[in-house]
Write a protein that holds these residues in place. Structure first.
Motif, PDB file in Angstrom:
ATOM      1  N   LEU A  28       1.013  -1.543   0.069  1.00 40.81           N
ATOM      2  CA  LEU A  28      -0.105  -0.181   0.046  1.00 40.81           C
ATOM      3  C   LEU A  28       0.516   1.252  -0.102  1.00 40.81           C
ATOM      4  CD1 LEU A  28      -2.986  -0.892   2.422  1.00 40.81           C
ATOM      5  CD2 LEU A  28      -2.967  -0.621   0.013  1.00 40.81           C
ATOM      6  N   ARG A  29       1.806   1.189   0.353  1.00 38.89           N
ATOM      7  CA  ARG A  29       2.957   2.422   1.012  1.00 38.89           C
ATOM      8  C   ARG A  29       3.594   2.134  -0.594  1.00 38.89           C
ATOM      9  NH1 ARG A  29       6.092   0.148   4.595  1.00 38.89           N
ATOM     10  NH2 ARG A  29       4.992   0.939   5.615  1.00 38.89           N
ATOM     11  N   ALA A  30       3.893   1.959  -1.942  1.00 42.50           N
ATOM     12  CA  ALA A  30       4.631   2.137  -2.119  1.00 42.50           C
ATOM     13  C   ALA A  30       3.493   1.717  -3.394  1.00 42.50           C
ATOM     14  CB  ALA A  30       5.000   0.509  -2.767  1.00 42.50           C
ATOM     15  N   ALA A  31       2.438   2.123  -3.183  1.00 45.37           N
ATOM     16  CA  ALA A  31       1.502   2.462  -4.045  1.00 45.37           C
ATOM     17  C   ALA A  31       0.955   3.946  -4.211  1.00 45.37           C
ATOM     18  CB  ALA A  31       0.194   1.289  -4.486  1.00 45.37           C
ATOM     19  N   ASP A  32       0.677   3.800  -2.811  1.00 46.87           N
ATOM     20  CA  ASP A  32       0.596   5.476  -2.681  1.00 46.87           C
ATOM     21  C   ASP A  32       1.649   6.340  -2.962  1.00 46.87           C
ATOM     22  OD1 ASP A  32      -1.672   5.118  -1.641  1.00 46.87           O
ATOM     23  OD2 ASP A  32      -1.469   5.521   0.011  1.00 46.87           O
ATOM     24  N   GLN A  33       2.476   5.616  -2.901  1.00 42.73           N
ATOM     25  CA  GLN A  33       3.860   6.973  -3.474  1.00 42.73           C
ATOM     26  C   GLN A  33       3.410   6.780  -4.875  1.00 42.73           C
ATOM     27  OE1 GLN A  33       7.208   4.926  -1.702  1.00 42.73           O
ATOM     28  NE2 GLN A  33       6.812   5.770   0.324  1.00 42.73           N
ATOM     29  N   ALA A  34       3.564   5.917  -5.680  1.00 40.71           N
ATOM     30  CA  ALA A  34       3.492   5.893  -6.986  1.00 40.71           C
ATOM     31  C   ALA A  34       2.207   7.017  -7.655  1.00 40.71           C
ATOM     32  CB  ALA A  34       3.592   4.450  -7.638  1.00 40.71           C
ATOM     33  N   LEU A  35       1.183   6.653  -7.014  1.00 41.62           N
ATOM     34  CA  LEU A  35      -0.312   7.179  -7.264  1.00 41.62           C
ATOM     35  C   LEU A  35       0.457   8.447  -7.663  1.00 41.62           C
ATOM     36  CD1 LEU A  35      -3.302   6.525  -7.700  1.00 41.62           C
ATOM     37  CD2 LEU A  35      -3.938   7.256  -5.453  1.00 41.62           C
ATOM     38  N   PRO A  36       0.577   9.751  -6.972  1.00 38.10           N
ATOM     39  CA  PRO A  36       0.632  10.774  -7.299  1.00 38.10           C
ATOM     40  C   PRO A  36       1.775  11.262  -8.801  1.00 38.10           C
ATOM     41  CG  PRO A  36       0.676  10.418  -5.433  1.00 38.10           C
ATOM     42  CD  PRO A  36       1.313   9.619  -5.980  1.00 38.10           C
ATOM     43  N   VAL A  37       2.378  10.059  -9.290  1.00 34.40           N
ATOM     44  CA  VAL A  37       3.290  10.463 -10.441  1.00 34.40           C
ATOM     45  C   VAL A  37       2.806   9.875 -11.112  1.00 34.40           C
ATOM     46  CG1 VAL A  37       5.635  10.013 -11.069  1.00 34.40           C
ATOM     47  CG2 VAL A  37       5.682  10.501  -8.560  1.00 34.40           C
ATOM     48  N   LEU A  38       1.570   9.133 -10.807  1.00 27.03           N
ATOM     49  CA  LEU A  38       1.722   7.493 -12.381  1.00 27.03           C
ATOM     50  C   LEU A  38       0.524   8.165 -12.955  1.00 27.03           C
ATOM     51  CD1 LEU A  38       2.629   4.393 -11.533  1.00 27.03           C
ATOM     52  CD2 LEU A  38       4.044   5.883 -12.701  1.00 27.03           C
ATOM     53  N   ARG A  39       0.112   8.826 -12.212  1.00 30.93           N
ATOM     54  CA  ARG A  39      -1.723   9.203 -12.588  1.00 30.93           C
ATOM     55  C   ARG A  39      -1.583  11.117 -12.824  1.00 30.93           C
ATOM     56  NH1 ARG A  39      -2.759   4.891 -14.507  1.00 30.93           N
ATOM     57  NH2 ARG A  39      -4.239   3.684 -12.368  1.00 30.93           N
ATOM     58  N   GLY A  40      -0.300  11.271 -11.902  1.00 39.03           N
ATOM     59  CA  GLY A  40      -0.409  13.164 -12.593  1.00 39.03           C
ATOM     60  C   GLY A  40      -0.515  13.651 -13.651  1.00 39.03           C
ATOM     61  N   GLY A  41       1.037  12.948 -13.903  1.00 36.79           N
ATOM     62  CA  GLY A  41       1.383  12.941 -16.029  1.00 36.79           C
ATOM     63  C   GLY A  41       2.386  14.256 -15.683  1.00 36.79           C
ATOM     64  N   GLY A  42       2.621  15.101 -14.863  1.00 40.01           N
ATOM     65  CA  GLY A  42       3.515  15.892 -14.628  1.00 40.01           C
ATOM     66  C   GLY A  42       5.102  15.727 -14.713  1.00 40.01           C
TER      67      GLY A  42
ATOM     68  N   HIS B  86       1.022  -5.447 -12.786  1.00 36.00           N
ATOM     69  CA  HIS B  86      -0.127  -6.074 -13.706  1.00 36.00           C
ATOM     70  C   HIS B  86       1.326  -7.342 -13.583  1.00 36.00           C
ATOM     71  CE1 HIS B  86      -2.941  -4.013 -14.888  1.00 36.00           C
ATOM     72  NE2 HIS B  86      -2.640  -2.815 -14.935  1.00 36.00           N
ATOM     73  N   LEU B  87       1.908  -7.588 -13.648  1.00 39.66           N
ATOM     74  CA  LEU B  87       3.346  -9.116 -13.696  1.00 39.66           C
ATOM     75  C   LEU B  87       3.176  -9.232 -12.408  1.00 39.66           C
ATOM     76  CD1 LEU B  87       5.189  -8.167 -17.182  1.00 39.66           C
ATOM     77  CD2 LEU B  87       2.617  -9.325 -16.832  1.00 39.66           C
ATOM     78  N   GLY B  88       3.126  -9.166 -11.330  1.00 41.39           N
ATOM     79  CA  GLY B  88       3.378  -9.792  -9.652  1.00 41.39           C
ATOM     80  C   GLY B  88       4.857  -9.632 -10.006  1.00 41.39           C
ATOM     81  N   ARG B  89       5.736  -7.882 -10.145  1.00 37.63           N
ATOM     82  CA  ARG B  89       7.167  -8.352 -10.072  1.00 37.63           C
ATOM     83  C   ARG B  89       7.025  -6.885  -9.194  1.00 37.63           C
ATOM     84  NH1 ARG B  89       9.092  -8.941 -15.919  1.00 37.63           N
ATOM     85  NH2 ARG B  89       8.186  -6.634 -16.649  1.00 37.63           N
ATOM     86  N   GLY B  90       8.359  -6.737  -8.737  1.00 35.87           N
ATOM     87  CA  GLY B  90       9.004  -5.943  -8.047  1.00 35.87           C
ATOM     88  C   GLY B  90       7.858  -4.793  -6.602  1.00 35.87           C
ATOM     89  N   ALA B  91       7.336  -3.653  -5.769  1.00 32.47           N
ATOM     90  CA  ALA B  91       7.736  -3.110  -4.848  1.00 32.47           C
ATOM     91  C   ALA B  91       6.153  -3.111  -5.284  1.00 32.47           C
ATOM     92  CB  ALA B  91       7.665  -1.805  -4.888  1.00 32.47           C
ATOM     93  N   LEU B  92       5.539  -3.207  -6.224  1.00 26.90           N
ATOM     94  CA  LEU B  92       3.992  -2.773  -6.492  1.00 26.90           C
ATOM     95  C   LEU B  92       3.322  -4.628  -6.814  1.00 26.90           C
ATOM     96  CD1 LEU B  92       3.292   0.410  -9.370  1.00 26.90           C
ATOM     97  CD2 LEU B  92       3.428   0.408  -6.748  1.00 26.90           C
ATOM     98  N   GLY B  93       3.728  -5.175  -6.998  1.00 24.20           N
ATOM     99  CA  GLY B  93       3.350  -6.722  -7.479  1.00 24.20           C
ATOM    100  C   GLY B  93       4.175  -7.962  -6.470  1.00 24.20           C
TER     101      GLY B  93
END
Length: 558
Positions: A342-356, A376-383
């Protein structure tokens, strides 16, 4: 001993029930519904290698025959292909996509054949009382009664009655993402491949440009998900049909191909984490304990890992008496893994969805695509599945410990082993039985009959050491294991995580490691961060409290 009461008959509750009965623990499953599941192709699950193998062991069903293992992965941004990955036919890294009702049906059928299982339908929990010696649960409905159990596990979803009755808070974020979903039968240019298309050129720029994901299903069917802009816009059938038409037209480069619409829905992603996963004799698992799902991460995968982690610990306590440190480790281990994701997703969310960031940092688009692919492939901090390196069940400072490619606390690699009866099996096939696994790495044994080496060399001494362990254990022999020296000995937990690897037969170290794995004496582990996003959780909790649970959509990728 009284049976273990499991509240909820979804995939997590049924999996936990099967795992316990296979370890000779009786269970009572309280099912709020009628015992049947509606066939919904807009409600599917993506399973990783370990969770798919777990379900296949329990059900005896080849899930790949009822779902689709991805032939590949394709990520596109506007008109540019960012990533393209092909999976070999038997590649274990290929995710499995399958309708959830098929999984649930297979689990129900397997549980129906278990004499130690009692499934009670149309029974809604409304009270739980704890005593030192057990738990009493009351249900209402046509079969209203009191049930007596040794332990109780809430697998009753995001609106968990068990969690509310135990007054366990469920802070986090509501509606992190929303997706319109359609299951349809048609022909797409990427047969068998899952596709993520970000910022498709047929959509206008800005927050509504979104993305669309396509995942294959059997018989030419596909599940399509469109990321929706923030807000609570009502998704009408007309909007879904328009999305289908423009997406199929954009992908095929001409008129939209013919299709049969099979199902539709809206999938809402929440990010929440229960403050406690244990309250005395009561435990939480699956969506009752956590909600996650942004960037392709799947909640059911983690719920099945909850069940696998908890089952052998409950079975140990049920058969051998209270093991408080072992039972406490369920929350310590599993909550830390979910908090990290959850921490990894919350940290990535503003960057990946923000677009700037794309316009500022060269190569940022490819870096973002890599994170989407990992999720999506179950790898790294997100998967990737988490490990339990910081667990109190992980022994430390063993003199005979040697490094192998699998670090302590991580899932073991599935290798061929020789069982005690001389048969060749996969290591993973011996999991879930409640016993520790002791694996001797002995090159050359695969070409000799077991009777020729079972009484030779180090085997008698190792067999004696295994017999003396403080918990039932099975002795296996493998010709090789990644990174393991010849004649090393691996100790593996019943849920498939490596405890330690030892250089040769070291009975004292082996005993110490087994004792620690059962919650015995071990050096104090470093404390694990308890909360994933404390300030944001608190703010959100004050505003919305439990509304995330009631906002959960009736369909969606889990």
């Amino acid at each position: 001993m009284d049976p273990v009461i499991i509240v909820g008959a979804g995939p997590v509750g049924l999996t936990l029930a099967l795992l316990l009965t296979r370890q000779n623990v009786p269970v009572v499953v309280l099912d709020e519904g009628p015992g049947k599941d509606e066939a919904r192709l807009a409600r599917t699950v993506v399973l990783r290698e370990d969770t798919a193998a777990l379900l296949e062991r329990l059900t005896g069903m080849a899930l790949g025959e009822h779902g689709v293992r991805w032939a590949g992965w394709r990520s596109v941004r506007r008109k540019q292909v960012m990533t393209e990955i092909a999976f070999a036919e038997d590649d274990p890294a290929a995710p499995l996509h399958i309708a959830q009702h098929i999984v649930t049906k297979a689990l129900r059928a397997a549980l129906a054949g278990e004499p130690l299982a009692t499934v009670v339908t149309d029974s809604r929990l409304d009270a739980v009382e704890q005593e030192r010696t057990g738990v009493t649960a009351h249900t209402r409905g046509p079969k209203a009664t009191w049930w007596r159990g040794s332990y109780l596990v809430g697998c009753d979803g995001p609106r968990s009655t068990v969690r509310k009755l135990q007054d366990i808070r469920f802070p986090g974020r509501t509606a992190v993402e929303r997706h319109a979903v359609a299951a349809l039968r048609t022909e797409l240019p990427w047969e068998g491949h899952a596709v993520l298309h970000r910022m498709p050129p047929w959509r206008s720029s800005g927050p509504s440009a979104g993305e669309v994901t396509a995942r294959p299903l059997p018989d030419g069917a596909w599940r399509l998900d469109w990321l929706l802009p923030p807000g609570k816009e009502l998704i009408t059938p007309e909007i879904v049909l328009a999305r289908i038409s423009e997406t199929l037209t954009g992908w095929t480069g001409g008129d939209a191909p013919a299709y049969d619409l099979l199902d539709t829905g809206v999938h809402t992603v929440h990010h929440r984490l229960a403050r406690r996963w244990r309250a005395g004799l009561v435990f939480l698992a699956g969506d009752a304990a956590h909600l996650l799902g942004a960037f392709g991460t799947q909640g059911l995968d983690e719920g099945l890992r909850d069940a696998d982690n908890l089952a052998w610990k409950l079975a140990t306590a049920w058969h051998h008496g209270p093991h408080e440190a072992l039972l406490d480790s369920y929350q310590t281990e599993r909550r830390a893994v979910i908090a990290a994701r959850l921490r990894a997703a919350d940290q990535a969310l503003p960057v990946l969805r923000g677009g700037g960031l794309r316009g500022i940092v060269p190569g940022a688009a490819r870096g973002q695509d890599a994170q989407f692919t990992d999720g999506h492939l179950g790898r790294g901090a997100l998967g990737a599945p988490g490990d339990h390196a910081g667990s109190p069940l992980t022994p430390r400072h063993l003199e005979a410990a040697v490094p192998v490619d699998t670090p302590p606390g991580a899932q073991v690699t599935d290798v061929r082993v020789t069982a005690e009866d001389g048969s060749f099996v996969r290591l993973r096939d011996r999991l879930g039985r409640g016993a520790l696994l002791v694996v001797l790495i002995a090159p050359g044994t695969g070409v000799w009959d077991r009777k020729h080496w079972v009484s030779a060399g180090v085997m008698p001494r190792l067999a004696a050491a295994v017999t003396a362990l403080p918990h039932p254990a099975e002795l296996l022999v493998a010709e090789s294991y990644p990174g393991a020296p010849a004649h090393s000995v691996l100790l593996v937990r019943p849920d498939g995580y490596l405890v330690t690897a030892l250089s040769g037969v070291r009975p004292a170290d082996l005993y110490t490691a087994a004792e620690t794995t059962l919650g015995g004496s071990a050096p104090e582990a470093e404390p694990v961060a308890e909360e994933a996003r404390e300030p944001e959780q608190e703010q959100e909790e004050q505003r919305v409290g439990e509304r995330a649970a009631t906002a959960e959509a009736g369909s969606g990728l889990r």
